[in-house]
Design an enzyme around this catalytic site. Sequence first.
Site, PDB file in Angstrom:
ATOM      1  N   THR A 129       0.726  -1.067   0.203  1.00  0.00           N
ATOM      2  CA  THR A 129      -0.091  -0.076   0.019  1.00  0.00           C
ATOM      3  C   THR A 129       0.921   1.280  -0.064  1.00  0.00           C
ATOM      4  OG1 THR A 129      -1.421  -1.170   1.439  1.00  0.00           O
ATOM      5  CG2 THR A 129      -2.008   1.136   1.090  1.00  0.00           C
TER       6      THR A 129
ATOM      7  N   GLU B 256      11.446   9.616   8.374  1.00  0.00           N
ATOM      8  CA  GLU B 256      10.234  10.266   9.179  1.00  0.00           C
ATOM      9  C   GLU B 256       8.857   9.589   9.063  1.00  0.00           C
ATOM     10  OE1 GLU B 256       8.275  12.626  10.878  1.00  0.00           O
ATOM     11  OE2 GLU B 256       9.885  14.264   9.891  1.00  0.00           O
TER      12      GLU B 256
ATOM     13  N   VAL C 238       7.607   6.767  12.282  1.00  0.00           N
ATOM     14  CA  VAL C 238       6.841   7.084  13.621  1.00  0.00           C
ATOM     15  C   VAL C 238       5.663   8.146  13.237  1.00  0.00           C
ATOM     16  CG1 VAL C 238       7.043   8.290  16.012  1.00  0.00           C
ATOM     17  CG2 VAL C 238       9.038   7.166  14.893  1.00  0.00           C
TER      18      VAL C 238
ATOM     19  N   GLY D  39      -1.870   4.705   6.768  1.00  0.00           N
ATOM     20  CA  GLY D  39      -2.369   4.569   5.379  1.00  0.00           C
ATOM     21  C   GLY D  39      -1.529   4.952   4.592  1.00  0.00           C
TER      22      GLY D  39
ATOM     23  N   GLU E 161      -0.843  -3.959  11.788  1.00  0.00           N
ATOM     24  CA  GLU E 161       0.212  -4.733  11.381  1.00  0.00           C
ATOM     25  C   GLU E 161      -0.301  -6.087  10.812  1.00  0.00           C
ATOM     26  OE1 GLU E 161       3.357  -3.357  11.115  1.00  0.00           O
ATOM     27  OE2 GLU E 161       2.228  -1.513  11.639  1.00  0.00           O
TER      28      GLU E 161
ATOM     29  N   LYS F 289      10.058   0.954  11.345  1.00  0.00           N
ATOM     30  CA  LYS F 289      10.158   1.307  12.645  1.00  0.00           C
ATOM     31  C   LYS F 289      11.175   0.132  13.406  1.00  0.00           C
ATOM     32  CE  LYS F 289       5.792  -0.057  12.434  1.00  0.00           C
ATOM     33  NZ  LYS F 289       4.760   0.415  11.436  1.00  0.00           N
TER      34      LYS F 289
ATOM     35  N   LYS G 116       8.321   2.747  17.732  1.00  0.00           N
ATOM     36  CA  LYS G 116       8.405   4.188  17.552  1.00  0.00           C
ATOM     37  C   LYS G 116       9.083   5.142  18.601  1.00  0.00           C
ATOM     38  CE  LYS G 116       4.350   3.211  14.568  1.00  0.00           C
ATOM     39  NZ  LYS G 116       3.186   3.119  14.271  1.00  0.00           N
TER      40      LYS G 116
ATOM     41  N   GLY H  21      -7.605  -2.408   7.456  1.00  0.00           N
ATOM     42  CA  GLY H  21      -6.123  -2.488   7.064  1.00  0.00           C
ATOM     43  C   GLY H  21      -5.187  -1.386   7.712  1.00  0.00           C
TER      44      GLY H  21
END
Length: 438
Positions: A17, A134, A137, A307, A195, A110, A210, A192
Site C-alpha cells: 500500500t 520520517e 513514527v 495509511g 500490522e 520502525k 516508535k 487495514g
Amino acid sequence: MQVVTSPLRIGIAGLGTVGAAVISLLDRQSADLAGRIGREIRVTAVSARDKGKERGIDVARLPWFEDAVALAGSREIDLFVELIGGEGGMALEAVEAALRSGKSVVTANKALLAKHGMRLAALAEEKGAALAFEASVAGGIPIVKTLREGLAGNSIERVYGILNGTCNYILSRMELEGLSFEQCLREAQALGYAEADPTFDIGGFDTAHKLAILTTLAFGTAIDAGAIAIEGIERVTLADLEAAAELGYRIKLLGVAARTAAGIEQRVHPTMVPRSSAIAQVMGVTNAVTIDADAVHELTLVGPGAGGAATASAIVADIADIARGVRTAPFGRPVATLATAPYAPMQLHEGGYYIRLSVYDRPGAAAAIATRMAERSISLESIVQRRRKGSGSEATGAVPVVLITYATHEQTIRQALDAVVADGYIAEKPQVIRIERE
Ligand code: HSE
C-alpha cells in the site's frame, strides 16, 4: 551552494500500500516537487515479491529487480527507499547494501530502526549518506523533523503520544460504541490499520519501536528498545473505560519517554489521561504526539498515523530533503556522541494509579485494602465500590472496587497489591492503569 540539476534516481523496494502510494504521489506532485527542489525526482527501478500483483499503478514501465539487495547496490539509483518491513532479513541486508555503496536510504521501518538504528546511522555517517525515517513514527505527522530540527533549541522534558492507530481505534470504538475488544480488533484489521501480526499493535510493540526512535531524538540517548516497559491493551475492559469516563479520564495506549530523577524513563502502557487534555480528544486511527520542552512549553501534533497517502507524504518529504543535499545526522547528533547511560527502571516510575479490584463483598474487605495501601504510605484520592454488574462478578460474588491513588512508586503499588491479593479478598488479578499528569 552547489547546484545539482541531474534527476535524483530512486529505487523502491516493497510495493505494498505504501510503496504504491509513494509512486502515485511522486507522479502527481512531480512538477511541483521539481519546482521546489530545483531538481527532478525520478523512480528508476523497483523491487517486490510479486511482479504480477494489481497495485493500481503502472510499474511495467520500470526496470524490475527480483532481488532488493541487488537494487540497493545498483548503479542505476542514487537513493534507496526501503518499504519491505521486518526488523532484519531482506530489509536489513538491502539497507546495509545501499549505505555501504554510499547511497542514501529512506525507510518507514520502525522495527528495523529500533533494533539496528545505531549501527545503520553510524554506517550512514561514515559514508556521508542520509538515513531518513520520517515515516517510521506516527505516519504523516512530521515528528522526526520536529524533534530533530524544529526543537533543536529546546531541552525536552517529556515526549508522549498515541503512536498506534489500531489501538486508538479499538479503545475509541469500545468506549463510544460499547463494543467488545475482539470485535473492534476485527474491524481495525478489515480497515487495514493493523500490522500483519496484530500482536505487534495490541501488545504495544509497534508503539515501543516508535517510542525508541522518539526517545533518541528527544534526549540524545542511544536507542535501547529492550529497556522499554511494555504493556498492551488486551486487558482493558469496558468496565475500565466506563470507570475512566466517570472519573474524568480517557484510556489511551501511550508511549512515554520522560526525564526523571532516576534517568530517562521509557514506557508503553494503557494510560488514564484527563478527559480535558489535548491527547484525550484524539479518537479513532489518528495519532498524536505531545512534547514538553522548556522554550515552547507544550506542543501537540495530531494527524494520520497510518495509511498509504499519509505515510507516502512523510517518505516524499525525506526524498525531497535528500534531493536538496540535506545530510543531517540521522538522530540529530553524531551516533558516537549519543549517551549510553542506563534508562530508568520501571519500578522507580512515580505517578498516580487507577486500580480496579474484583472484591468479595464481605465485611472488612475495603478496610483491609485501605490498610495495605496505608502501610506503604500510598495516599488514596478516591475509593469507590461500584454496583455489581455482569455475569463474571455475579458468578464469583465479587464487586468492582476502584481506587485512585496520589503519586507513588510502581514498586510500592506492586508490593501493596501483592499484599491485598495475599489477604484473599480478591477474585481476579488486579487491574492497574497508570495515570499520566498533564
Ligand atoms: N499498525 C500501525 C498502526 C501502522 O496501527 O498505527 C503504522 O505503523
